[in-house]
Scaffold this motif. Sequence first.
Motif, PDB file in Angstrom:
ATOM      1  N   SER A 113      -4.334  -8.353  -9.631  1.00  0.00           N
ATOM      2  CA  SER A 113      -5.144  -7.891  -8.579  1.00  0.00           C
ATOM      3  C   SER A 113      -4.818  -6.963  -7.496  1.00  0.00           C
ATOM      4  O   SER A 113      -3.672  -7.105  -7.361  1.00  0.00           O
ATOM      5  CB  SER A 113      -5.786  -9.084  -7.868  1.00  0.00           C
ATOM      6  OG  SER A 113      -6.405 -10.077  -8.689  1.00  0.00           O
ATOM      7  N   PHE A 114      -5.561  -5.975  -7.180  1.00  0.00           N
ATOM      8  CA  PHE A 114      -4.912  -4.883  -6.010  1.00  0.00           C
ATOM      9  C   PHE A 114      -6.015  -4.673  -5.009  1.00  0.00           C
ATOM     10  O   PHE A 114      -7.381  -4.808  -5.314  1.00  0.00           O
ATOM     11  CB  PHE A 114      -4.467  -3.837  -6.783  1.00  0.00           C
ATOM     12  CG  PHE A 114      -5.442  -3.101  -7.550  1.00  0.00           C
ATOM     13  CD1 PHE A 114      -6.387  -1.842  -6.915  1.00  0.00           C
ATOM     14  CD2 PHE A 114      -5.336  -3.083  -8.853  1.00  0.00           C
ATOM     15  CE1 PHE A 114      -7.176  -1.216  -7.304  1.00  0.00           C
ATOM     16  CE2 PHE A 114      -6.547  -2.431  -9.664  1.00  0.00           C
ATOM     17  CZ  PHE A 114      -7.408  -1.291  -8.817  1.00  0.00           C
ATOM     18  N   GLU A 115      -5.583  -4.174  -4.012  1.00  0.00           N
ATOM     19  CA  GLU A 115      -6.604  -3.836  -2.828  1.00  0.00           C
ATOM     20  C   GLU A 115      -6.336  -2.385  -2.158  1.00  0.00           C
ATOM     21  O   GLU A 115      -4.876  -2.248  -1.892  1.00  0.00           O
ATOM     22  CB  GLU A 115      -6.580  -4.719  -1.622  1.00  0.00           C
ATOM     23  CG  GLU A 115      -7.641  -4.317  -0.531  1.00  0.00           C
ATOM     24  CD  GLU A 115      -7.952  -5.506   0.431  1.00  0.00           C
ATOM     25  OE1 GLU A 115      -8.899  -5.469   0.987  1.00  0.00           O
ATOM     26  OE2 GLU A 115      -6.932  -6.499   0.482  1.00  0.00           O
ATOM     27  N   LEU A 116      -7.051  -1.516  -1.995  1.00  0.00           N
ATOM     28  CA  LEU A 116      -6.659  -0.271  -1.670  1.00  0.00           C
ATOM     29  C   LEU A 116      -7.944  -0.002  -0.495  1.00  0.00           C
ATOM     30  O   LEU A 116      -8.803   0.139  -0.629  1.00  0.00           O
ATOM     31  CB  LEU A 116      -7.077   1.056  -2.690  1.00  0.00           C
ATOM     32  CG  LEU A 116      -6.205   0.698  -4.054  1.00  0.00           C
ATOM     33  CD1 LEU A 116      -6.722   1.778  -5.071  1.00  0.00           C
ATOM     34  CD2 LEU A 116      -4.951   0.928  -4.020  1.00  0.00           C
ATOM     35  N   THR A 117      -6.979  -0.142   0.706  1.00  0.00           N
ATOM     36  CA  THR A 117      -7.646  -0.205   1.927  1.00  0.00           C
ATOM     37  C   THR A 117      -7.888   1.342   2.434  1.00  0.00           C
ATOM     38  O   THR A 117      -7.166   2.389   2.262  1.00  0.00           O
ATOM     39  CB  THR A 117      -7.015  -0.787   2.971  1.00  0.00           C
ATOM     40  OG1 THR A 117      -5.655  -0.514   3.120  1.00  0.00           O
ATOM     41  CG2 THR A 117      -6.781  -2.066   2.499  1.00  0.00           C
ATOM     42  N   ALA A 118      -8.827   1.342   3.301  1.00  0.00           N
ATOM     43  CA  ALA A 118      -9.296   2.805   4.023  1.00  0.00           C
ATOM     44  C   ALA A 118      -9.398   2.250   5.375  1.00  0.00           C
ATOM     45  O   ALA A 118      -9.881   1.376   5.780  1.00  0.00           O
ATOM     46  CB  ALA A 118     -10.496   3.198   3.435  1.00  0.00           C
ATOM     47  N   ALA A 119      -8.767   3.274   6.289  1.00  0.00           N
ATOM     48  CA  ALA A 119      -8.714   3.085   7.650  1.00  0.00           C
ATOM     49  C   ALA A 119     -10.048   2.874   8.163  1.00  0.00           C
ATOM     50  O   ALA A 119     -10.247   1.839   9.040  1.00  0.00           O
ATOM     51  CB  ALA A 119      -7.907   4.268   8.242  1.00  0.00           C
ATOM     52  N   THR A 120     -11.041   3.807   7.913  1.00  0.00           N
ATOM     53  CA  THR A 120     -12.434   3.713   8.507  1.00  0.00           C
ATOM     54  C   THR A 120     -13.299   3.606   7.156  1.00  0.00           C
ATOM     55  O   THR A 120     -13.729   4.450   6.721  1.00  0.00           O
ATOM     56  CB  THR A 120     -12.792   4.683   9.357  1.00  0.00           C
ATOM     57  OG1 THR A 120     -11.799   4.562  10.377  1.00  0.00           O
ATOM     58  CG2 THR A 120     -14.208   4.489   9.849  1.00  0.00           C
TER      59      THR A 120
END
Length: 243
Positions: A113-120
């Motif tokens: 599993s992975f998570e790619l976050t965005a600042a906003t």
Amino acid sequence: MIVRLTRFARRILVAVAYSVGGAVVTLVIVGVVYLEARPELDVWHLADLDEEFTEASGVDSFAAYLALEERLFAQLHAQVYAKVPASGQRSINRYDGNSLSDPESWSPNWNRSFELTAATPKAGVLLLHGMSDSPYSLRALGETLNAAGATVVGMRLPGHGTAPSGLVEVTWQDMAAAVRLAMRHLATQVAERPLYIVGYSTGAALAVNYALATLDDGALPKVARMILLSPAIGVSGAAAFAV
């Protein structure tokens, strides 16, 4: 004349019975020989990985899911990678640590599993892969969506990404529970931003199942849109009258 015909019919029936019996015995012998000639099962077919997520695991957060997944892959190393015999150490055996196809040799390991976050974040997107697949199949799409401003979670569905034996006991309820967990996590990451699900094959069926579940459970985060790729769902012909 009638007696002669009766005797002849009996002989025909006996001959047919012997023929059928002989054919059955021959098929059984051929089947036994075929089964005995098959190669022995490898360690990855026999591994008993009991650190997999299930509906009854008591895991209630994405962080806890990842922690459980870490233990699962450590178990995979101990029960499979460490026990691959010399005869199985080949450049195309994914369970050989020196193999070109070993997902552990790549960073990140897209079987997890992975998570790619965005600042906003503009939106939250959950990626659901197909049966006997892994998050790798949708990673390129996830990276594209993340670059466009979305926080993306690529969920490794229970039973997947480890060994074939992982699919022996997994149920659709386990996978549906993982989807609910991931959607709750995404909702906390993007606040009031819309939530989307991209589902491929079985992942698409799980996406539809989740969307329907939100109609009955108001506590589940709602889905703004779904993108279904080669969905493993069937629609009755009567649905044409729904318009």
